[in-house]
Design a protein around this motif. Structure first.
Motif, mmCIF file in Angstrom:
data_model
loop_
_atom_site.group_PDB
_atom_site.id
_atom_site.type_symbol
_atom_site.label_atom_id
_atom_site.label_comp_id
_atom_site.label_asym_id
_atom_site.label_seq_id
_atom_site.Cartn_x
_atom_site.Cartn_y
_atom_site.Cartn_z
ATOM 1 N N GLN A 119 0.812 -1.214 0.000
ATOM 2 C CA GLN A 119 0.000 0.000 0.000
ATOM 3 C C GLN A 119 0.853 1.276 0.000
ATOM 4 N N TYR A 155 1.034 -2.233 6.210
ATOM 5 C CA TYR A 155 0.692 -0.823 6.420
ATOM 6 C C TYR A 155 0.472 -0.568 7.909
ATOM 7 N N HIS A 174 -0.552 -6.988 2.604
ATOM 8 C CA HIS A 174 -0.434 -5.546 2.333
ATOM 9 C C HIS A 174 -1.050 -4.736 3.474
ATOM 10 N N TYR A 185 -5.105 1.309 6.813
ATOM 11 C CA TYR A 185 -5.221 2.494 5.957
ATOM 12 C C TYR A 185 -6.638 3.054 5.934
#
Length: 321
Positions: free
Chosen positions: A224, A277, A273, A285
């Motif tokens: 990401q 992050y 992913h 996110y």
């Protein structure tokens, strides 16, 4: 004209380009050729080739594009072949930005994304909006559905070739809107915040302040990292966010990490992913909340996405008109 106005306002050095576009390529020769042609002076409209440069950063693979194609493109192109050991584009991105000489740096993290013909012109013009202007281009996928969904219905290289042949691409690049849908992160449209831009430019000063792309994003394809950079740019109070609502980048199918895998395999990749992050930023996110200023013009082909944006915003904000 663009160069003269900007030189007058900022007293800049007219001997170097205003904009440096850094394009990352890995194992996608045919798609990359289309992307790079879409950035060439032969395809981009109403812009002096000397006002921008394109840095092509190709990571080594068993399917290289090579330098020859780039050397025959019209415009200011520079090509670099890299023997990258990591599965992430981040080192190539930051190296390309370090080699850039423009006042503004634009990143196209995925070399499979063709640009509409006014991206460079409007990106350069939009740099005049504020002292620190980030210019974001909305993202689209070729096809009726985003490709991570369309592959379940048989979407692939031949399907896409037929779509491109059907609009006689590259005769008129704006006809890409006729065969595209919004990417997942651009689905909120033009009138509310989006999740990322796959072609975003920032002043070199802002790039340096942020330290470029975060090197801790080491997952395949960068995880990401592109979303992370977009959010960090948007979160800067001094940055004016501008969206080129009438332009776009169009993702071609290439069997990529997030658009070319299915089922449990894709779920595992995506979770990795998400988790990376969180390990870096301390939370999963969330898109930025900054609404963009809209800039540019709409061709007839892109108007249906204005309608889409209005409908999505009306539902999101519970508007009754």
């Amino acid at each position: 004209m663009i160069k003269r106005l900007l030189r007058k306002k900022y007293n800049r050095d007219s001997r170097k380009p205003l904009l440096s576009l850094v394009v990352i390529i890995y194992k996608m020769p045919e798609q990359a050729k289309k992307t790079l042609f879409s950035l060439s002076a032969e395809y981009q409209r109403d812009v002096d080739p000397n006002e921008y440069e394109v840095l092509v950063m190709e990571n080594a693979s068993d399917k290289p594009m090579g330098k020859e194609y780039v050397s025959n493109l019209k415009g200011n192109f520079r090509y670099f072949y890299r023997d990258e050991k990591m599965p992430t584009p981040v080192p190539a991105i930051n190296e390309g930005a370090a080699k850039a000489v423009g006042d503004h740096i634009a990143i196209i993290v995925d070399g499979a994304r063709m640009a509409s013909p006014g991206v460079v012109k409007h990106m350069i013009m939009a740099t005049r909006v504020a002292r620190y202007t980030a210019v974001a281009v909305p993202g689209y996928h070729i096809g009726e559905k985003v490709q991570q969904e369309a592959i379940y219905s048989g979407y692939g290289y031949e399907t896409e070739k037929a779509l491109l042949d059907g609009i006689n691409w590259p005769e008129d690049g704006y006809k890409l809107f006729n065969i595209a849908c919004t990417s997942a992160t651009s689905r909120p449209g033009f009138f509310q915040p989006i999740g990322e831009s796959n072609c975003i430019s920032v002043p070199t000063e802002i790039w340096n302040k942020l330290g470029g792309f975060e090197p801790r994003f080491t997952e395949t394809g960068g995880g990401q990292v592109n979303l992370d950079f977009y959010k960090r740019v948007c979160d800067l109070d001094e940055v004016e966010l501008v969206m080129l609502a009438g332009e776009g980048t169009f993702h071609q199918f290439h069997g990529g990490v997030t658009t070319g895998t299915m089922g449990d395999e894709r779920e595992k990749i995506m979770q990795a992913h998400f988790d990376q992050y969180k390990s870096i930023r301390g939370e999963y996110y969330n898109p930025p909340t900054k609404r963009p200023m809209l800039f540019g013009t709409f061709k007839n082909e892109s108007l249906r996405f204005v309608d889409h944006s209005i409908n999505v915003a009306r539902a999101a904000y519970q508007l009754n008109w």
